[in-house]
Design a protein around this motif. Structure first.
Motif, PDB file in Angstrom:
ATOM      1  N   SER A  25       0.873  -1.187   0.000  1.00 30.12           N
ATOM      2  CA  SER A  25       0.000   0.000   0.000  1.00 30.12           C
ATOM      3  C   SER A  25       0.901   1.224   0.000  1.00 30.12           C
ATOM      4  O   SER A  25       1.383   1.656   1.054  1.00 30.12           O
ATOM      5  CB  SER A  25      -0.898   0.006   1.243  1.00 30.12           C
ATOM      6  N   LEU A  26       1.132   1.766  -1.171  1.00 35.31           N
ATOM      7  CA  LEU A  26       2.071   2.889  -1.275  1.00 35.31           C
ATOM      8  C   LEU A  26       1.508   4.132  -0.590  1.00 35.31           C
ATOM      9  O   LEU A  26       0.363   4.520  -0.838  1.00 35.31           O
ATOM     10  CB  LEU A  26       2.374   3.188  -2.748  1.00 35.31           C
ATOM     11  N   HIS A  27       2.316   4.731   0.243  1.00 34.65           N
ATOM     12  CA  HIS A  27       1.917   5.961   0.947  1.00 34.65           C
ATOM     13  C   HIS A  27       1.947   7.125  -0.046  1.00 34.65           C
ATOM     14  O   HIS A  27       2.785   7.137  -0.964  1.00 34.65           O
ATOM     15  CB  HIS A  27       2.897   6.205   2.105  1.00 34.65           C
ATOM     16  N   PRO A  28       1.065   8.132   0.134  1.00 30.71           N
ATOM     17  CA  PRO A  28       1.120   9.301  -0.764  1.00 30.71           C
ATOM     18  C   PRO A  28       2.522   9.906  -0.847  1.00 30.71           C
ATOM     19  O   PRO A  28       2.926  10.399  -1.907  1.00 30.71           O
ATOM     20  CB  PRO A  28       0.139  10.297  -0.133  1.00 30.71           C
ATOM     21  N   ALA A  61      14.771  25.628 -10.631  1.00 30.80           N
ATOM     22  CA  ALA A  61      13.416  26.012 -10.183  1.00 30.80           C
ATOM     23  C   ALA A  61      12.348  25.529 -11.157  1.00 30.80           C
ATOM     24  O   ALA A  61      11.725  26.302 -11.871  1.00 30.80           O
ATOM     25  CB  ALA A  61      13.356  27.520  -9.978  1.00 30.80           C
ATOM     26  N   ASP A  62      12.143  24.214 -11.176  1.00 32.04           N
ATOM     27  CA  ASP A  62      11.021  23.601 -11.896  1.00 32.04           C
ATOM     28  C   ASP A  62       9.991  23.258 -10.827  1.00 32.04           C
ATOM     29  O   ASP A  62      10.206  22.345 -10.008  1.00 32.04           O
ATOM     30  CB  ASP A  62      11.461  22.317 -12.608  1.00 32.04           C
ATOM     31  N   ILE A  63       8.895  24.010 -10.828  1.00 26.79           N
ATOM     32  CA  ILE A  63       7.946  23.959  -9.697  1.00 26.79           C
ATOM     33  C   ILE A  63       6.525  23.904 -10.245  1.00 26.79           C
ATOM     34  O   ILE A  63       6.237  24.508 -11.284  1.00 26.79           O
ATOM     35  CB  ILE A  63       8.124  25.226  -8.825  1.00 26.79           C
ATOM     36  N   ILE A  64       5.649  23.194  -9.539  1.00 27.52           N
ATOM     37  CA  ILE A  64       4.232  23.251  -9.909  1.00 27.52           C
ATOM     38  C   ILE A  64       3.394  23.618  -8.687  1.00 27.52           C
ATOM     39  O   ILE A  64       3.805  23.391  -7.548  1.00 27.52           O
ATOM     40  CB  ILE A  64       3.718  21.917 -10.500  1.00 27.52           C
ATOM     41  N   ALA A  65       2.224  24.205  -8.958  1.00 27.36           N
ATOM     42  CA  ALA A  65       1.247  24.469  -7.903  1.00 27.36           C
ATOM     43  C   ALA A  65       0.051  23.557  -8.146  1.00 27.36           C
ATOM     44  O   ALA A  65      -0.535  23.569  -9.237  1.00 27.36           O
ATOM     45  CB  ALA A  65       0.814  25.933  -7.941  1.00 27.36           C
ATOM     46  N   LEU A  66      -0.256  22.754  -7.142  1.00 30.51           N
ATOM     47  CA  LEU A  66      -1.335  21.776  -7.268  1.00 30.51           C
ATOM     48  C   LEU A  66      -2.563  22.298  -6.528  1.00 30.51           C
ATOM     49  O   LEU A  66      -2.481  22.674  -5.351  1.00 30.51           O
ATOM     50  CB  LEU A  66      -0.853  20.481  -6.615  1.00 30.51           C
ATOM     51  N   ASP A  67      -3.691  22.312  -7.231  1.00 24.72           N
ATOM     52  CA  ASP A  67      -4.969  22.659  -6.613  1.00 24.72           C
ATOM     53  C   ASP A  67      -5.537  21.375  -6.005  1.00 24.72           C
ATOM     54  O   ASP A  67      -5.831  20.420  -6.737  1.00 24.72           O
ATOM     55  CB  ASP A  67      -5.890  23.210  -7.717  1.00 24.72           C
ATOM     56  N   LEU A  68      -5.660  21.357  -4.690  1.00 24.85           N
ATOM     57  CA  LEU A  68      -6.101  20.122  -4.011  1.00 24.85           C
ATOM     58  C   LEU A  68      -7.616  19.995  -3.949  1.00 24.85           C
ATOM     59  O   LEU A  68      -8.145  19.118  -3.263  1.00 24.85           O
ATOM     60  CB  LEU A  68      -5.477  20.052  -2.612  1.00 24.85           C
ATOM     61  N   ALA A  99     -11.937  18.130   1.814  1.00 21.43           N
ATOM     62  CA  ALA A  99     -12.466  18.975   2.901  1.00 21.43           C
ATOM     63  C   ALA A  99     -12.479  18.230   4.231  1.00 21.43           C
ATOM     64  O   ALA A  99     -12.460  18.844   5.299  1.00 21.43           O
ATOM     65  CB  ALA A  99     -13.870  19.449   2.547  1.00 21.43           C
ATOM     66  N   ARG A 100     -12.525  16.898   4.204  1.00 20.02           N
ATOM     67  CA  ARG A 100     -12.524  16.084   5.427  1.00 20.02           C
ATOM     68  C   ARG A 100     -11.115  15.831   5.979  1.00 20.02           C
ATOM     69  O   ARG A 100     -10.960  15.217   7.030  1.00 20.02           O
ATOM     70  CB  ARG A 100     -13.085  14.701   5.106  1.00 20.02           C
ATOM     71  N   ALA A 101     -10.082  16.225   5.204  1.00 22.79           N
ATOM     72  CA  ALA A 101      -8.710  15.805   5.527  1.00 22.79           C
ATOM     73  C   ALA A 101      -8.207  16.421   6.826  1.00 22.79           C
ATOM     74  O   ALA A 101      -8.480  17.583   7.121  1.00 22.79           O
ATOM     75  CB  ALA A 101      -7.784  16.193   4.390  1.00 22.79           C
ATOM     76  N   GLU A 102      -7.466  15.626   7.569  1.00 17.54           N
ATOM     77  CA  GLU A 102      -6.860  16.138   8.802  1.00 17.54           C
ATOM     78  C   GLU A 102      -5.349  16.264   8.698  1.00 17.54           C
ATOM     79  O   GLU A 102      -4.713  16.884   9.546  1.00 17.54           O
ATOM     80  CB  GLU A 102      -7.240  15.227   9.973  1.00 17.54           C
ATOM     81  N   THR A 103      -4.756  15.649   7.676  1.00 18.24           N
ATOM     82  CA  THR A 103      -3.304  15.751   7.487  1.00 18.24           C
ATOM     83  C   THR A 103      -3.041  16.117   6.026  1.00 18.24           C
ATOM     84  O   THR A 103      -3.934  15.982   5.179  1.00 18.24           O
ATOM     85  CB  THR A 103      -2.594  14.396   7.732  1.00 18.24           C
ATOM     86  N   ILE A 104      -1.826  16.535   5.730  1.00 20.75           N
ATOM     87  CA  ILE A 104      -1.466  16.852   4.350  1.00 20.75           C
ATOM     88  C   ILE A 104      -1.625  15.613   3.459  1.00 20.75           C
ATOM     89  O   ILE A 104      -2.030  15.709   2.303  1.00 20.75           O
ATOM     90  CB  ILE A 104      -0.034  17.453   4.247  1.00 20.75           C
ATOM     91  N   TRP A 105      -1.345  14.443   4.018  1.00 15.02           N
ATOM     92  CA  TRP A 105      -1.419  13.221   3.197  1.00 15.02           C
ATOM     93  C   TRP A 105      -2.855  12.912   2.814  1.00 15.02           C
ATOM     94  O   TRP A 105      -3.143  12.538   1.684  1.00 15.02           O
ATOM     95  CB  TRP A 105      -0.759  12.040   3.931  1.00 15.02           C
ATOM     96  N   GLU A 106      -3.774  13.104   3.765  1.00 13.49           N
ATOM     97  CA  GLU A 106      -5.191  12.900   3.466  1.00 13.49           C
ATOM     98  C   GLU A 106      -5.692  13.967   2.500  1.00 13.49           C
ATOM     99  O   GLU A 106      -6.615  13.746   1.731  1.00 13.49           O
ATOM    100  CB  GLU A 106      -5.984  13.028   4.766  1.00 13.49           C
ATOM    101  N   GLN A 107      -5.064  15.138   2.588  1.00 16.63           N
ATOM    102  CA  GLN A 107      -5.485  16.242   1.716  1.00 16.63           C
ATOM    103  C   GLN A 107      -5.038  15.994   0.267  1.00 16.63           C
ATOM    104  O   GLN A 107      -5.753  16.307  -0.676  1.00 16.63           O
ATOM    105  CB  GLN A 107      -4.838  17.526   2.249  1.00 16.63           C
ATOM    106  N   VAL A 108      -3.854  15.415   0.093  1.00 20.38           N
ATOM    107  CA  VAL A 108      -3.307  15.274  -1.265  1.00 20.38           C
ATOM    108  C   VAL A 108      -3.733  13.953  -1.935  1.00 20.38           C
ATOM    109  O   VAL A 108      -3.789  13.861  -3.164  1.00 20.38           O
ATOM    110  CB  VAL A 108      -1.755  15.435  -1.248  1.00 20.38           C
ATOM    111  N   PHE A 109      -4.065  12.939  -1.141  1.00 21.70           N
ATOM    112  CA  PHE A 109      -4.349  11.622  -1.735  1.00 21.70           C
ATOM    113  C   PHE A 109      -5.559  11.637  -2.692  1.00 21.70           C
ATOM    114  O   PHE A 109      -5.500  11.011  -3.754  1.00 21.70           O
ATOM    115  CB  PHE A 109      -4.502  10.567  -0.632  1.00 21.70           C
ATOM    116  N   PRO A 110      -6.656  12.369  -2.389  1.00 20.90           N
ATOM    117  CA  PRO A 110      -7.752  12.418  -3.375  1.00 20.90           C
ATOM    118  C   PRO A 110      -7.310  12.997  -4.720  1.00 20.90           C
ATOM    119  O   PRO A 110      -7.788  12.566  -5.778  1.00 20.90           O
ATOM    120  CB  PRO A 110      -8.796  13.317  -2.703  1.00 20.90           C
ATOM    121  N   THR A 111      -6.378  13.960  -4.697  1.00 14.12           N
ATOM    122  CA  THR A 111      -5.879  14.510  -5.973  1.00 14.12           C
ATOM    123  C   THR A 111      -5.013  13.477  -6.688  1.00 14.12           C
ATOM    124  O   THR A 111      -5.074  13.334  -7.913  1.00 14.12           O
ATOM    125  CB  THR A 111      -5.101  15.822  -5.726  1.00 14.12           C
ATOM    126  N   ILE A 112      -4.223  12.716  -5.926  1.00 12.03           N
ATOM    127  CA  ILE A 112      -3.428  11.656  -6.556  1.00 12.03           C
ATOM    128  C   ILE A 112      -4.359  10.627  -7.209  1.00 12.03           C
ATOM    129  O   ILE A 112      -4.151  10.213  -8.345  1.00 12.03           O
ATOM    130  CB  ILE A 112      -2.508  10.970  -5.510  1.00 12.03           C
TER     131      ILE A 112
END
Ligand code: GUN
Ligand code: ZN
Length: 425
Positions: A343-346, A376-383, A394-407
């Motif tokens: 189970s790969l972590h985000p 400086a190769d950078i992206i801005a991700l809209d979560l 909106a339910r996320a409590e950590t950055i990982w929970e916040q980014v995983f739906p976008t992944i």
């Protein structure tokens, strides 16, 4: 020199989460990145970075997630226009769709048109570096490098060498592959942000003489990478056995011609024998995991456990892969991992798509990380790029929970900013 300061959430890695766990991740909820002259000058919490650079031009990205641009470690840009071609497995897919399309790349105008289209598509997906195969035509390499150069991109490619088992108009010879590769390497390698990669397509389409010639070229230019395909499908492996009856295994068809080492990149590498794994580990060659391709062409399930002991990069393998987006590729990697008991972590998925791929390409000190001195190769991700993603994040409590739906559900709509070599595009 002008300084530009980006404000947002910042996420990067100071190490490898496969070997060091979450300690390797660096996250600033209110972060800042300072860019000067194409390089990252400073990164950290906004309340310390901002006062340290009072004259910088500020761009406030709110709660967007600033990441290193994605690095796609194995693609075929000439297959852009035939992506998502239906119903074949590897060898039939090559013969039916890929080879006829690649025949067209002797025309420099067509090659330029597709290279341009390819970079437009991948940049819109947040990919700032790709390592591509070209076609047998030198024109296809020139077109790729010219388009990359005009966009300021760090990019890698090489003339794809094939002198057998390919149609008329798509075969070179051992000598012409050596001569053309050498001339292109001398013209492009190390120019601006471009690197030449010695590229035998795979052992079924190269004679022993051609593999030998390319092994000799690599020995003359050991600073170059060498890329090829390895053990993608079972039928392909049987074919390799029949073409090289004396070889110990598929890897040995490269090894015996000097096409093996730390700077070798092996695409797919799914059905490996214990001997092959031991050799790859001893040489620390890079494996490139191409999960959408492996499912689309029906190749098999890569063992991401290799990332514990080998450099592993992540890739779309366009157009065997079914998407240009590294977000879609991370989602596929997660699903392949699930099917193989990992189970790969985000953090691991994001690392594979940035620093992991950069390391696999031996560019780990230049790209794939947000730290001072890096390009400086950078992206801005809209979560919250779609209603479905937004309601879950909106339910996320950590950055990982916040980014995983976008992944898992995100695509080019999640990319709200891209900076290449410090410039917003
Ligand atoms: N093996 C040899 N050539 C190719 C190619 O173009 N795509 C894939 N997926 N595998 C290959
Ligand atoms: Zn490939």
């Amino acid at each position: 020199m002008t300084k530009n300061l980006l404000l947002g959430q910042v996420l990067s890695f100071s190490g490898d989460p496969f070997r060091q766990g979450l300690e390797a991740a660096v996250h600033h909820t209110h972060g800042a990145i300072v860019i000067e002259g194409g390089k990252i000058l400073d990164v950290g919490p906004a309340d310390t970075i901002r006062p340290a650079h009072p004259t910088a031009n500020v761009t406030d990205l709110g709660d967007k997630l600033l990441l290193p641009g994605f690095v796609d470690a194995h693609v075929h840009y000439p297959q852009t226009a035939i992506i998502a071609s239906w119903g074949k497995r590897l060898i039939e897919w090559l013969n039916t769709y890929t080879f006829p399309e690649e025949t067209r790349f002797g025309d420099p105008e067509y090659a330029s048109e597709i290279a341009s289209r390819y970079f437009d598509l991948t940049l819109s997906c947040g990919t700032t570096t790709v390592c591509s195969y070209a076609t047998i035509h030198p024109e296809s390499v020139t077109a790729f490098f010219e388009q990359a150069q005009s966009r300021g991109l760090r990019a890698l490619t090489g003339k794809t060498c094939m002198d057998r088992n390919a149609p008329d108009g798509l075969r070179d010879t051992a000598q012409s592959a050596y001569n053309d590769s050498k001339a292109l390497l001398n013209t492009w390698h190390g120019v601006d942000r471009l690197s030449y990669v010695i590229t035998p397509r795979f052992s079924p389409t190269s004679s022993p003489d051609q593999l030998q010639a390319l092994g000799a070229l690599w020995a003359e230019h050991p600073d170059c990478l060498m890329q090829t395909h390895l053990s993608e499908q079972l039928d392909e492996i049987e074919w390799v056995k029949s073409l090289f009856p004396a070889a110990k295994d598929y890897l040995d068809t490269y090894e015996q011609f000097g096409l093996m080492g730390e700077k070798a990149l092996f695409g797919h590498a799914i059905h490996l024998t214990p001997r092959e794994i031991a050799q790859l580990s001893e040489h620390q060659s890079s494996l490139v995991h191409c999960p959408t391709s492996n499912m689309f062409i029906g190749s098999g399930l890569f063992d991401i456990g290799h990332a514990q002991h080998l450099p592993v990069g992540l890739a779309t393998d366009t157009g065997g892969g079914s998407n240009f987006s590294m977000l879609r590729t991370m989602a596929a990697s997660y699903e392949v991992g699930q099917l193989r008991g990992h189970s790969l972590h985000p953090a691991q998925l994001l690392w594979l798509a940035t620093a992991g791929s950069a390391k696999a390409l031996h560019l780990g000190d230049k790209i794939g990380t947000l730290a001072p001195g890096y390009e400086a190769d950078i992206i801005a991700l809209d979560l919250a790029s779609t209603p479905a993603i937004a309601q879950r994040a909106a339910r996320a409590e950590t950055i990982w929970e916040q980014v995983f739906p976008t992944i898992m559900m995100g695509d080019d709509r999640a990319i709200s900013g891209v900076w290449v070599n410090g410039k917003a595009i």
